[in-house]
Design a protein around this motif. Structure first.
Motif, mmCIF file in Angstrom:
data_model
loop_
_atom_site.group_PDB
_atom_site.id
_atom_site.type_symbol
_atom_site.label_atom_id
_atom_site.label_comp_id
_atom_site.label_asym_id
_atom_site.label_seq_id
_atom_site.Cartn_x
_atom_site.Cartn_y
_atom_site.Cartn_z
ATOM 1 N N GLU A 1 22.631 36.927 -56.500
ATOM 2 C CA GLU A 1 21.411 36.355 -55.914
ATOM 3 C C GLU A 1 21.760 35.427 -54.755
ATOM 4 O OE1 GLU A 1 18.129 33.018 -57.191
ATOM 5 O OE2 GLU A 1 18.884 34.340 -58.777
ATOM 6 N N TYR A 2 22.772 34.585 -54.949
ATOM 7 C CA TYR A 2 23.185 33.659 -53.901
ATOM 8 C C TYR A 2 23.712 34.401 -52.679
ATOM 9 C CZ TYR A 2 22.971 29.854 -57.371
ATOM 10 O OH TYR A 2 22.569 28.934 -58.311
ATOM 11 N N GLN A 3 24.497 35.455 -52.884
ATOM 12 C CA GLN A 3 25.039 36.218 -51.762
ATOM 13 C C GLN A 3 23.920 36.887 -50.971
ATOM 14 O OE1 GLN A 3 28.127 36.021 -50.634
ATOM 15 N NE2 GLN A 3 28.629 34.671 -52.348
ATOM 16 N N SER A 4 22.898 37.341 -51.671
ATOM 17 C CA SER A 4 21.744 37.938 -51.006
ATOM 18 C C SER A 4 21.054 36.900 -50.116
ATOM 19 C CB SER A 4 20.777 38.483 -52.047
ATOM 20 O OG SER A 4 19.618 38.953 -51.436
ATOM 21 N N LYS A 5 20.878 35.688 -50.644
ATOM 22 C CA LYS A 5 20.264 34.611 -49.856
ATOM 23 C C LYS A 5 21.159 34.224 -48.681
ATOM 24 C CE LYS A 5 17.405 32.326 -53.330
ATOM 25 N NZ LYS A 5 17.117 31.024 -53.958
ATOM 26 N N LEU A 6 22.453 34.213 -48.909
ATOM 27 C CA LEU A 6 23.401 33.848 -47.858
ATOM 28 C C LEU A 6 23.316 34.828 -46.695
ATOM 29 C CD1 LEU A 6 25.596 31.696 -47.437
ATOM 30 C CD2 LEU A 6 27.230 33.290 -48.423
ATOM 31 N N ARG A 7 23.131 36.119 -47.001
ATOM 32 C CA ARG A 7 23.008 37.132 -45.943
ATOM 33 C C ARG A 7 21.735 36.946 -45.129
ATOM 34 N NH1 ARG A 7 25.582 40.060 -49.788
ATOM 35 N NH2 ARG A 7 23.723 40.879 -50.774
ATOM 36 N N PHE B 1 24.788 28.851 -67.618
ATOM 37 C CA PHE B 1 25.991 28.098 -67.278
ATOM 38 C C PHE B 1 27.252 28.834 -67.709
ATOM 39 C CE2 PHE B 1 22.831 24.599 -67.496
ATOM 40 C CZ PHE B 1 22.927 24.192 -66.183
ATOM 41 N N THR B 2 27.100 30.014 -68.288
ATOM 42 C CA THR B 2 28.259 30.786 -68.732
ATOM 43 C C THR B 2 28.850 31.574 -67.569
ATOM 44 O OG1 THR B 2 26.962 32.721 -69.333
ATOM 45 C CG2 THR B 2 27.262 31.040 -71.052
ATOM 46 N N ALA B 3 30.089 32.020 -67.767
ATOM 47 C CA ALA B 3 30.787 32.778 -66.717
ATOM 48 C C ALA B 3 30.082 34.095 -66.415
ATOM 49 C CB ALA B 3 32.226 33.034 -67.136
ATOM 50 N N SER B 4 29.574 34.775 -67.456
ATOM 51 C CA SER B 4 28.906 36.052 -67.207
ATOM 52 C C SER B 4 27.620 35.859 -66.404
ATOM 53 C CB SER B 4 28.608 36.775 -68.517
ATOM 54 O OG SER B 4 27.760 36.000 -69.326
ATOM 55 N N SER B 5 26.985 34.739 -66.609
ATOM 56 C CA SER B 5 25.774 34.449 -65.843
ATOM 57 C C SER B 5 26.099 34.162 -64.378
ATOM 58 C CB SER B 5 25.038 33.266 -66.461
ATOM 59 O OG SER B 5 23.958 32.911 -65.657
ATOM 60 N N TRP B 6 27.288 33.630 -64.125
ATOM 61 C CA TRP B 6 27.696 33.330 -62.755
ATOM 62 C C TRP B 6 27.654 34.588 -61.901
ATOM 63 C CZ3 TRP B 6 27.983 31.096 -58.457
ATOM 64 C CH2 TRP B 6 28.908 31.444 -57.488
ATOM 65 N N ASN B 7 28.073 35.721 -62.451
ATOM 66 C CA ASN B 7 28.059 36.970 -61.680
ATOM 67 C C ASN B 7 26.651 37.313 -61.217
ATOM 68 O OD1 ASN B 7 30.812 37.350 -61.913
ATOM 69 N ND2 ASN B 7 30.609 38.468 -63.842
ATOM 70 N N LYS B 8 25.689 37.157 -62.096
ATOM 71 C CA LYS B 8 24.296 37.446 -61.745
ATOM 72 C C LYS B 8 23.788 36.455 -60.692
ATOM 73 C CE LYS B 8 19.691 37.835 -63.713
ATOM 74 N NZ LYS B 8 18.846 37.558 -64.846
ATOM 75 N N ARG B 9 24.054 35.167 -60.924
ATOM 76 C CA ARG B 9 23.622 34.158 -59.950
ATOM 77 C C ARG B 9 24.315 34.355 -58.616
ATOM 78 N NH1 ARG B 9 25.335 29.293 -60.962
ATOM 79 N NH2 ARG B 9 26.429 29.728 -62.893
ATOM 80 N N ASN B 10 25.594 34.717 -58.646
ATOM 81 C CA ASN B 10 26.341 34.908 -57.413
ATOM 82 C C ASN B 10 25.744 36.036 -56.580
ATOM 83 O OD1 ASN B 10 28.460 34.358 -55.562
ATOM 84 N ND2 ASN B 10 29.551 36.132 -56.349
#
Length: 177
Positions: free
Chosen positions: A96-102, A85-94
């Motif tokens: 992954e999410y962008q990969s799924k979005l593509r 739930f931290t900001a640095s973790s958001w970059n990693k999750r993002n």
């Protein structure tokens, strides 16, 4: 593969209609293109017809795929620890999410949407998380409303209601033609 006036999904951008099939000479070579006019935004793009199988463009999902995507929304979100739930973790999750979005499938979009709705219940979403949540909700609702022949806003409300009552047996509404 596709015909004139077919509706197709261009991942990350939404549903478009093939308005023309045109020939252009590029680098001295004649190439055919699908002209895609997006339904929900003022945007038109050209996609080569020869390499469509390698492109992310795909036909609209079936009613069965919509049903499967809606089921995902009622399943528990993937396990997240407090670090995520931290900001640095958001970059990693993002990433992954962008990969799924593509990839652009309803399944991937549903997983992103479900996880972000879960995170939203735990903390206030960052600007980036809110933007991605809105984008996935819009993309899901656009395709689902077309496949199920319902209003866009009705599809959004249905998505939200499924995520609002996680872990319960949800009633799926799959509209018949």
């Amino acid at each position: 593969m596709f015909c004139l006036h077919d509706k197709v999904v261009y991942p990350g951008h939404g549903v478009a209609q093939i308005t023309r099939i045109i020939e252009k000479v590029v680098a001295g070579r004649a190439t055919s293109y699908y002209e895609l006019k997006f339904l929900s935004k003022d945007m038109t793009i050209l996609v080569p017809t020869q390499i469509v199988s390698g492109m992310p463009i795909r036909p609209l999902s079936s009613r069965e795929h919509v049903y499967d995507a809606l089921k995902i929304l009622t399943q528990p979100a993937r396990k997240l620890n407090s670090y995520e739930f931290t900001a640095s973790s958001w970059n990693k999750r993002n990433k992954e999410y962008q990969s799924k979005l593509r990839l652009g499938g309803l399944r991937e979009l549903s997983e992103i949407y479900r996880d972000l709705r879960f995170i939203e219940m735990q903390k206030e979403l960052s600007f980036g998380e809110k933007s991605l949540l809105y984008q996935t909700e819009t993309l899901l609702a656009e395709e689902i409303s077309l496949v199920q022949d319902i209003e866009h806003q009705e599809a959004i409300q249905h998505l939200r209601s499924l995520c609002a009552a996680p872990h319960k047996t949800a009633r799926f509404v799959v509209h018949n033609a």
